[in-house]
Design an enzyme around this catalytic site. Structure first.
Site, PDB file in Angstrom:
ATOM      1  N   HIS A 140      -4.049  -0.179  -4.596  1.00 59.22           N
ATOM      2  CA  HIS A 140      -3.377  -1.291  -5.263  1.00 59.22           C
ATOM      3  C   HIS A 140      -3.843  -1.299  -6.723  1.00 59.22           C
ATOM      4  CE1 HIS A 140      -1.870  -3.705  -1.649  1.00 59.22           C
ATOM      5  NE2 HIS A 140      -2.456  -2.639  -1.142  1.00 59.22           N
ATOM      6  N   SER A 154       0.825  -1.212   0.000  1.00 62.72           N
ATOM      7  CA  SER A 154       0.000   0.000   0.000  1.00 62.72           C
ATOM      8  C   SER A 154       0.859   1.262   0.000  1.00 62.72           C
ATOM      9  CB  SER A 154      -0.900   0.019   1.245  1.00 62.72           C
ATOM     10  OG  SER A 154      -1.815  -1.050   1.210  1.00 62.72           O
ATOM     11  N   TYR A 181      -7.841 -11.170   4.097  1.00 59.13           N
ATOM     12  CA  TYR A 181      -9.089 -10.522   4.515  1.00 59.13           C
ATOM     13  C   TYR A 181     -10.015 -10.205   3.349  1.00 59.13           C
ATOM     14  CZ  TYR A 181      -6.824  -6.034   3.307  1.00 59.13           C
ATOM     15  OH  TYR A 181      -6.178  -5.007   2.663  1.00 59.13           O
ATOM     16  N   GLU A 182      -9.489 -10.237   2.127  1.00 59.06           N
ATOM     17  CA  GLU A 182     -10.336  -9.980   0.962  1.00 59.06           C
ATOM     18  C   GLU A 182     -11.246 -11.166   0.653  1.00 59.06           C
ATOM     19  OE1 GLU A 182      -8.330  -7.683  -2.401  1.00 59.06           O
ATOM     20  OE2 GLU A 182      -6.605  -8.374  -1.227  1.00 59.06           O
ATOM     21  N   HIS A 192      -4.896 -10.233  -0.286  1.00 63.10           N
ATOM     22  CA  HIS A 192      -4.907 -10.377   1.165  1.00 63.10           C
ATOM     23  C   HIS A 192      -5.915 -11.436   1.599  1.00 63.10           C
ATOM     24  CE1 HIS A 192      -3.644  -6.236   0.279  1.00 63.10           C
ATOM     25  NE2 HIS A 192      -2.905  -6.304   1.363  1.00 63.10           N
ATOM     26  N   ALA A 214       2.973  -1.745   4.069  1.00 63.24           N
ATOM     27  CA  ALA A 214       2.701  -0.678   5.026  1.00 63.24           C
ATOM     28  C   ALA A 214       2.376  -1.350   6.353  1.00 63.24           C
ATOM     29  CB  ALA A 214       1.525   0.173   4.559  1.00 63.24           C
ATOM     30  N   HIS A 222      -7.027   4.001   6.800  1.00 64.38           N
ATOM     31  CA  HIS A 222      -6.277   3.639   5.593  1.00 64.38           C
ATOM     32  C   HIS A 222      -5.771   4.900   4.893  1.00 64.38           C
ATOM     33  CE1 HIS A 222      -4.925   0.942   2.477  1.00 64.38           C
ATOM     34  NE2 HIS A 222      -5.587   1.603   1.545  1.00 64.38           N
ATOM     35  N   MET A 232      -1.049  -6.851   7.720  1.00 67.01           N
ATOM     36  CA  MET A 232      -2.023  -7.821   7.235  1.00 67.01           C
ATOM     37  C   MET A 232      -1.566  -8.535   5.962  1.00 67.01           C
ATOM     38  SD  MET A 232      -5.360  -5.362   7.710  1.00 67.01           S
ATOM     39  CE  MET A 232      -5.521  -4.318   9.174  1.00 67.01           C
ATOM     40  N   SER A 233      -0.254  -8.604   5.746  1.00 70.87           N
ATOM     41  CA  SER A 233       0.245  -9.211   4.509  1.00 70.87           C
ATOM     42  C   SER A 233       1.628  -9.812   4.733  1.00 70.87           C
ATOM     43  CB  SER A 233       0.307  -8.146   3.398  1.00 70.87           C
ATOM     44  OG  SER A 233       1.298  -7.170   3.708  1.00 70.87           O
ATOM     45  N   ASN A 260       2.013   4.271  10.421  1.00 74.72           N
ATOM     46  CA  ASN A 260       1.273   4.799  11.580  1.00 74.72           C
ATOM     47  C   ASN A 260       1.748   4.038  12.812  1.00 74.72           C
ATOM     48  OD1 ASN A 260      -0.556   2.647  10.022  1.00 74.72           O
ATOM     49  ND2 ASN A 260      -0.924   2.414  12.225  1.00 74.72           N
TER      50      ASN A 260
END
Length: 272
Positions: A59, A28, A83-84, A81, A111, A245, A209-210, A233
């Protein structure tokens, strides 16, 4: 295996048969590097047989092949991902296709949220190791011996030689480069303050998350991996503000010059 070969054959038909030295997964806010490739050929994910489609804002969802600092590279502008809704096998499918294309060197970027309180947004962190707490694995299910052994070593998942090289190049350019442990959470919700305290206790310096599924699949195939996180962050509970995000994308944009400079420098001296 047939799906991997079919995808690899299609990509080769588009980019040609000249060998690719390094595969790159751009996370990201970091995908702009692919726009700087020379002699670039771009392929939309939706055109590649059996490829998933990226659904996350920021993306671009395409492969870009081209020249970077004298090396031929293949960049993923955006990844897939868990979560997708994709299975772990789908998340790592592009990495396996890269292997089918003959790629043995991999740069994975992301990120991430800073857990180590000495970090600050905009820092770059070299991944030295990772923690995966969720049960699912990209290697769950039948094992294809042509890819790798059923039980495989993860001691050097993030290649030590490449980490030394990256630190040397960062020092030459006066780029501040942290080094730490990345912890994988499934998402898409950001972590709770309690989860971040637990992550810190377990030894994590950053969360995201990746990346971890990709690194596991690459290790299975004995690919050499270099991982770089952009700390976009501070993680939940560290600062008295909500996470978003938009903040991730904004910080990624701010750090892209240092990130691009470091990746270019590392690519130039990357042993392939």
């Amino acid at each position: 295996m047939d799906n991997m070969q079919e995808a690899a054959m299609y990509i080769t038909s588009r980019i040609g048969e000249e060998p690719v030295s390094i595969g790159m997964v751009l996370g990201s806010g970091l995908g702009g590097l692919a726009d700087e490739l020379e002699e670039a050929v771009a392929i939309s994910y939706k055109d590649i047989p059996h490829f998933p489609v990226a659904t996350v804002f920021g993306h671009k969802g395409r492969l870009v092949a081209g020249m970077l600092e004298g090396k031929r590279v293949l960049c993923m502008q955006g990844r897939f991902h868990y979560y997708e809704g994709y299975g772990m096998d789908q998340v790592v499918f592009p990495i396996q296709v890269m292997h089918a294309l003959g790629i043995e060197q991999l740069l994975v970027t992301n990120a991430a949220g800073g857990v180590n309180e000495s970090y600050k947004p905009g820092d770059l962190m070299l991944i030295s190791d990772h923690i995966k707490m969720i049960a699912d694995s990209p290697m769950r299910g039948p094992n294809y011996e042509s890819l790798g052994e059923r039980f495989f070593d993860m001691t050097n998942a993030y290649d030590k030689q490449l980490r030394v090289l990256a630190k040397e190049e960062a020092k030459k350019q006066d780029i501040s480069l942290q080094e730490g442990v990345y912890m994988f959470f499934a998402g898409p919700s950001y972590e709770t303050p309690a989860e971040i305290r637990a992550a810190r206790t377990l030894g994590a310096d950053a969360v995201g998350m990746s990346t971890v599924p990709e690194a596991i699949a690459a290790s299975h195939m004995r690919m050499k991996v270099l991982g770089i996180s952009c700390i976009t962050n501070m993680a939940s509970g560290i600062l008295d503000q909500p996470l978003s995000h938009a903040e991730v994308m904004e910080t990624g944009d701010q750090v892209k010059e240092a990130f691009t400079s470091l990746v270019r420098s590392v690519t130039k001296v990357w042993p392939v």
